[in-house]
Design a protein around this motif. Structure first.
Motif, PDB file in Angstrom:
ATOM      1  N   LYS A  74     100.100  62.236  43.365  1.00 59.59           N
ATOM      2  CA  LYS A  74     101.267  63.236  43.091  1.00 59.59           C
ATOM      3  C   LYS A  74     101.686  63.124  41.519  1.00 59.59           C
ATOM      4  CE  LYS A  74     103.680  61.389  46.372  1.00 59.59           C
ATOM      5  NZ  LYS A  74     102.477  60.706  46.896  1.00 59.59           N
ATOM      6  N   THR A  75     101.863  61.731  41.352  1.00 59.11           N
ATOM      7  CA  THR A  75     102.344  61.618  39.878  1.00 59.11           C
ATOM      8  C   THR A  75     101.316  61.894  39.021  1.00 59.11           C
ATOM      9  OG1 THR A  75     103.840  59.959  40.985  1.00 59.11           O
ATOM     10  CG2 THR A  75     103.554  59.853  38.651  1.00 59.11           C
ATOM     11  N   THR A  76      99.980  61.461  38.897  1.00 59.15           N
ATOM     12  CA  THR A  76      99.082  61.616  38.207  1.00 59.15           C
ATOM     13  C   THR A  76      98.809  63.179  38.222  1.00 59.15           C
ATOM     14  OG1 THR A  76      97.799  59.853  39.136  1.00 59.15           O
ATOM     15  CG2 THR A  76      96.325  61.436  37.746  1.00 59.15           C
ATOM     16  N   LEU A 116     106.696  60.193  34.868  1.00 64.76           N
ATOM     17  CA  LEU A 116     107.885  60.424  35.839  1.00 64.76           C
ATOM     18  C   LEU A 116     108.060  59.142  36.800  1.00 64.76           C
ATOM     19  CD1 LEU A 116     107.061  63.925  37.033  1.00 64.76           C
ATOM     20  CD2 LEU A 116     109.120  63.300  36.446  1.00 64.76           C
ATOM     21  N   ASP A 117     107.350  58.189  36.701  1.00 69.47           N
ATOM     22  CA  ASP A 117     107.433  56.788  37.193  1.00 69.47           C
ATOM     23  C   ASP A 117     108.198  56.046  36.085  1.00 69.47           C
ATOM     24  OD1 ASP A 117     106.328  57.380  39.571  1.00 69.47           O
ATOM     25  OD2 ASP A 117     104.474  56.245  38.952  1.00 69.47           O
ATOM     26  N   THR A 118     109.440  56.176  36.179  1.00 70.33           N
ATOM     27  CA  THR A 118     110.289  55.869  34.962  1.00 70.33           C
ATOM     28  C   THR A 118     111.000  54.521  35.134  1.00 70.33           C
ATOM     29  OG1 THR A 118     112.262  57.056  35.859  1.00 70.33           O
ATOM     30  CG2 THR A 118     110.992  57.855  34.172  1.00 70.33           C
ATOM     31  N   ILE A 162     103.754  52.663  42.175  1.00 72.80           N
ATOM     32  CA  ILE A 162     104.074  53.765  43.352  1.00 72.80           C
ATOM     33  C   ILE A 162     105.294  54.223  42.825  1.00 72.80           C
ATOM     34  CG2 ILE A 162     102.943  52.690  45.112  1.00 72.80           C
ATOM     35  CD1 ILE A 162     105.613  51.890  46.345  1.00 72.80           C
ATOM     36  N   THR A 163     105.629  55.443  43.140  1.00 76.98           N
ATOM     37  CA  THR A 163     106.755  56.060  43.144  1.00 76.98           C
ATOM     38  C   THR A 163     107.712  55.745  44.236  1.00 76.98           C
ATOM     39  OG1 THR A 163     105.544  57.887  42.118  1.00 76.98           O
ATOM     40  CG2 THR A 163     107.771  58.405  42.714  1.00 76.98           C
ATOM     41  N   ILE A 164     109.125  55.519  43.919  1.00 77.93           N
ATOM     42  CA  ILE A 164     110.015  55.168  44.807  1.00 77.93           C
ATOM     43  C   ILE A 164     111.081  56.111  44.872  1.00 77.93           C
ATOM     44  CG2 ILE A 164     111.673  53.300  45.360  1.00 77.93           C
ATOM     45  CD1 ILE A 164     109.539  51.330  43.850  1.00 77.93           C
ATOM     46  N   MET A 224     109.527  68.465  40.934  1.00 81.40           N
ATOM     47  CA  MET A 224     110.049  67.427  41.479  1.00 81.40           C
ATOM     48  C   MET A 224     108.902  66.558  41.866  1.00 81.40           C
ATOM     49  SD  MET A 224     113.584  67.819  41.977  1.00 81.40           S
ATOM     50  CE  MET A 224     113.936  66.767  43.204  1.00 81.40           C
ATOM     51  N   ASP A 225     108.646  65.174  41.718  1.00 81.49           N
ATOM     52  CA  ASP A 225     107.760  64.383  41.993  1.00 81.49           C
ATOM     53  C   ASP A 225     108.361  63.405  43.188  1.00 81.49           C
ATOM     54  OD1 ASP A 225     105.389  63.013  42.414  1.00 81.49           O
ATOM     55  OD2 ASP A 225     105.819  61.397  40.608  1.00 81.49           O
ATOM     56  N   THR A 226     107.809  63.291  44.349  1.00 80.15           N
ATOM     57  CA  THR A 226     108.405  62.296  45.174  1.00 80.15           C
ATOM     58  C   THR A 226     107.762  61.320  45.721  1.00 80.15           C
ATOM     59  OG1 THR A 226     107.258  63.544  47.073  1.00 80.15           O
ATOM     60  CG2 THR A 226     109.358  64.657  46.336  1.00 80.15           C
ATOM     61  N   PRO A 227     108.384  60.195  46.266  1.00 80.42           N
ATOM     62  CA  PRO A 227     107.513  59.179  46.820  1.00 80.42           C
ATOM     63  C   PRO A 227     106.626  59.370  48.045  1.00 80.42           C
ATOM     64  CG  PRO A 227     109.947  58.822  47.108  1.00 80.42           C
ATOM     65  CD  PRO A 227     109.924  60.151  46.630  1.00 80.42           C
TER      66      PRO A 227
END
Ligand SMILES: Nc1nc2c(ncn2[C@@H]2O[C@H](COP(=O)(O)OP(=O)(O)OP(=O)(O)O)[C@@H](O)[C@H]2O)c(=O)[nH]1
Ligand SMILES: [Mg+2]
Length: 854
Positions: free
Chosen positions: A9-11, A36-38, A47-49, A66-69
């Motif tokens: 997702k983030t990629t 977005l992984d700030t 990983i996205t949290i 919106m990027d989600t975990p």
């Protein structure tokens, strides 16, 4: 952007931002520099949290991404964004396919009616063919998944299959135009599917153009409305992230939660100090935010995730609930309660954190999804509060429900207070939670009081009586109530309502429920046998194994308590090749309920905050009446000084057990034609509601050895010496009879004693019968019941023997199963204990009581 963990997702978000010119440099998750992984923890772990947003524009359309975990521990965070979405991009990893988490997301998207584009990612890695992937998506998600990389005529034909209007248009023109497809996507009649690799930037342009062509801006009402997505705290500033769903929001505008559903004393008004539009870690201050935007608002202190504001005020959504509770451990010298007060501030930013103070153990517990969330929290607490906390092993969160309901009474009448509530609990559908309704006519109880009772029913986290776990899947029906013209105050009905629920539960058949995981197990074929055995041992279920690529996939469900640590076992026997994916599933009857209940050692009568007892008033003072005596107490005092009690006897709850016994009876003795056979004698209560009946009317026959062998404590004693077990029972019966006087006849078999004659002794106020030679206790009891019934006496018989129960029932006596009687006796015993203590405190000797009793 929604998907299973690590699907990309983030990629893909990064690629979209890069391709549309929103960022000039392509960041990468693996290098810790994704746009977005700030957060530091996110960069460390890859990983996205936290869900985050970015702004981009496609063909002149302004889009908030919106990027989600994707990690299950943070699924509540992802779920919260759903209410704000106009469209979703569901990312599916091509090598892995649509697994259980993808299915769970799909169901949520359906529930929130969000139109979906599917991006099948990682096609640069070895994976099944496009065709095979499409087949699987159609099978597992929805038949209307349409490959949008096919040439237009093929695509149009496929899309038309799923909608009558599209089919008509297609047959007429031989093709579909963009407007038609856009409308079908928005109506969720077609789900466009695209393929590519976010990392290698293939298929990304196609996704961009697909979003550009087949989406449209929603129309919003003019009046201000907003939906709160989440609360965060950035450098000490409280931010309320909300989607504007109507009108606009200006900086310095007043915001309120006022609406028809919010009670007047809970209404607030606050000023929105600033309105920020975030993109990645940076924001732009706005003078005015328009409908459709997702903005962060400063200056609001009373908002919470899920809240609706303005025209939508009052609405909330429920997110996935954690099934584990972890104890927080602090370094020596920290006062847990102080720490709790500080950390509680975090809980409002992380609603799924769900902290609670465990009074019994003086500990902070946190309901959390799993160990990754524990770790993240540990870091956040260290950063924010400088506290080094550890988490203990998570305890499974059980729930309770009823399989057979009952009526309950809650009476609350200390001096100059009055409230009376009668209700019924009934089993509800699994997963339905708690529901409430009233059967009381407005004439019997004013609607305003009824509404108040309903509020009290819904505001409380009701607890079950087995372990004190939250109650669920139960319908609560208000059947009666009474207020006093002068003495009823607001809080009185709260007391009466809570007590009535607990009272009903004490008389119900309660069931302990445990959470289950839905699992997906991928492992080499040679290990499948072992896995199946393990799952069976864990009391789990599974479907037939499927082969996917070079691995075997097992899908099914199993209790959380058994499967939570299975990942480690799996890694060991598959040498790290197996993977286990766990998803929170439903609650089911607990597979080891007896054990869990024993360990919980919960005493519902000692839980004073959740008392099943009632408070009555006599001679100017309030006093407690035990739960099992409330009904009979009321009957005796139906003309109580403070107001007339309702005399209406509530309708009996369904009695399945009765029906079952009746069926057995009929199988054994033929059809029951005379209904009196099964009817209770008039004026007696069901055996679960032991009524106080003055001596002289009620007879209680106790099958001595039968009781000895069905009560654990006596059985153990009997193994050593049958004589001492008998003596113990006699003593218990004398005590019981002292507290609940009745004509108690304790019957022991003596038929093996040759030449024995029937012997009756009167000891301590009870009768003990030793049967004569070759007469077993059953026969004696049967005979006695017959005689007593002839004299119109009410008779209860305590036994555990099914057959005997049938015979006894056929004579019109009440049967009391031995375990239920054990409860009655132990309650009487406690009562005796407290009376003795009271007398001792008053300086009277215990001997005195005994004499009096005997
Ligand atoms: N080979 C390949 N790897 C990819 C692709 N897309 C992403 N990855 C890798 O997959 C891993 C996970 O990517 P992320 O973008 O962090 O995945 P995510 O869905 O955001 O993960 P969470 O936010 O933790 O749920 C990273 O190592 C990426 O480099 C792709 O198309 N091909
Ligand atoms: Mg991510």
């Amino acid at each position: 952007m929604l998907a299973h963990v690590d699907a990309g997702k983030t990629t893909l978000s990064e690629a979209l931002l890069y391709k549309t010119g929103a960022v000039r440099r392509l960041g990468r998750v693996d290098h810790g520099d994704a746009f977005l992984d700030t957060h530091e923890i996110e960069r460390d772990r890859g990983i996205t949290i936290f869900s985050k947003q970015a702004q981009l524009s496609i063909e002149g359309k302004l889009i908030t991404l919106m990027d989600t975990p994707g990690h299950v521990d943070f699924s509540a965070e992802a779920e919260r964004t759903l209410a704000a979405l106009d469209y979703a991009v569901l990312v599916v990893s091509a090598p892995e396919g649509a697994g259980p988490h993808t299915l769970a997301l799909w169901q949520l998207l359906r529930r929130y009616r969000v139109p979906v584009f599917i991006f099948v990612n990682k096609t640069d890695l070895p994976c099944p063919s496009k065709r095979a992937l499409m087949d699987k998506l159609r099978e597992r998600l929805d038949g209307a998944c349409v490959d949008f990389t096919e040439p237009d005529p093929v695509r149009d034909e496929n899309a038309a299959t799923f909608s009558e209007s599209l089919m008509e248009s297609f047959l007429e023109k031989g093709s579909l135009n963009d407007a038609e497809l856009t409308a079908a996507v928005a109506r969720r009649q077609v789900f466009p599917v695209l393929f590519g690799s976010a990392l290698k930037l293939t298929g990304v342009d196609e996704l961009v153009s697909c979003i550009g062509r087949f989406t449209k801006m929603r129309e919003y009402p003019k009046e201000f409305a907003a939906k709160v997505i989440k609360i965060t705290n950035t450098e000490g500033v409280r931010l309320t992230f909300m989607k504007i769903t109507g009108g606009s929001l200006k900086a310095k505008q007043t915001v309120t939660n006022r609406s028809a559903t919010v009670p007047e004393d809970e209404v607030w008004e606050e000023k929105a100090d600033g309105v920020r539009l975030y993109s990645g870690a940076r924001f732009t201050p706005l003078q005015e935010a328009e409908a459709g935007m997702i903005v962060a608002v400063t200056g609001l202190t009373r908002t919470y995730a899920g809240q609706g504001l303005g025209a939508y005020a009052g609405e909330t959504e429920r997110a996935a609930e954690p099934v584990l509770a972890y104890t927080m451990l602090f370094p020596d010298g920290t006062k847990p309660f102080d720490a709790y007060r500080r950390i509680a501030a975090l809980a409002e930013e992380e609603p799924e954190l769900d902290l609670f103070w465990d009074e019994q153990h003086g500990e902070i517990k946190a309901r959390l999804m799993g160990e990754v969330q524990c770790e993240v929290l540990q870091r956040l607490i260290r950063e924010r509060f400088g506290l080094a906390v550890e988490f203990g092993h998570g305890a499974v969160m059980y729930r309770e429900t009823v399989s057979r309901g009952a009526e309950g009474i809650g009476h609350f009448e200390p001096l100059r207070h009055f409230a009376h509530v009668e209700l019924r609990v009934e089993p509800g559908e699994p997963g339905s939670g708690l529901s409430f309704r009233s059967e009381v006519p407005a004439n019997d109880l004013a609607p305003s009081w009824q509404r108040l009772i309903m509020t009290h029913l819904s505001e409380k986290r009701h607890r079950g009586v087995l372990t004190g776990a939250p109650l669920t899947d139960v319908r609560i029906v208000l059947t009666g109530g009474k207020a006093h013209q002068k003495h009823t105050e607001g809080g009185d009905f709260r007391q009466a309502t809570y007590r009535a629920v607990r009272n009903a539960l004490m008389f119900s058949e309660n069931v302990l429920l445990e959470p289950c995981y839905k699992f997906e197990l991928r492992l080499p074929e040679e290990n499948v046998g072992r896995a199946m055995n393990d799952i069976r041992r864990m009391e789990g279920e599974f479907e037939a194994p499927e082969a996917e690529l070079d691995m075997c996939v097992l899908r099914g469900s199993a209790p959380v308590s058994e499967m939570r640590d299975y990942g480690k076992t799996l890694a060991a026997y598959t040498h790290g090749r197996g993977t286990l994916h766990l998803e929170t599933g439903d609650y089911r009857p607990c597979h080891n309920a007896a054990e869990v209940i024993r360990e919980a050692a919960y005493d519902p009568e000692a839980d004073l905050r959740n008392s099943p007892d009632s408070v009555f008033c006599a001679a100017g003072a309030g006093f407690t009446v035990k739960w099992f005596e409330v009904a009979s107490y009321m009957k005796q005092h139906s003309a109580a000084p403070s107001g007339k009690m309702p005399t209406k006897k509530p309708a009996s709850a369904p009695r399945d057990e009765e029906a079952e016994l009746r069926a057995i009876f009929e199988r054994t003795y033929g059809k029951v034609t005379d209904d009196r056979l099964l009817r209770r004698p008039a004026g007696t209560e069901p055996e679960e509601k032991p009524a106080y009946v003055p001596k002289g009317e009620e007879f209680l026959l106790v099958d001595g050895y039968n009781v000895i062998f069905s009560w654990e404590s006596l059985r153990r004693l009997a193994e050593e010496s049958i004589d001492s077990a008998r003596e113990a029972l006699i003593r218990m019966m004398i005590n019981y009879n002292g507290i609940r006087p009745t004509n108690l006849i304790l019957v022991f078999d003596a038929y093996k004693v040759t030449g024995g004659k029937e012997k009756v002794e009167a000891v301590g106020g009870i009768y003990i019968v030793y049967t004569r030679e070759s007469e077993i206790a059953d026969v004696f009891i049967e005979r006695a019941v017959q005689k007593l019934k002839d004299k119109n006496r009410s008779v209860r018989v305590v036994t555990s023997d099914g057959m005997e129960q049938l015979i006894v029932m056929s004579r019109g006596a009440l049967r009391v199963p031995a375990p239920a009687f054990e409860k009655e006796v132990s309650l009487a015993d406690e009562r005796l204990g407290s009376i003795m203590k009271k007398l001792e405190n008053e300086g009277k000797t215990v001997l005195h009581v005994w004499q009096k009793m005997i």
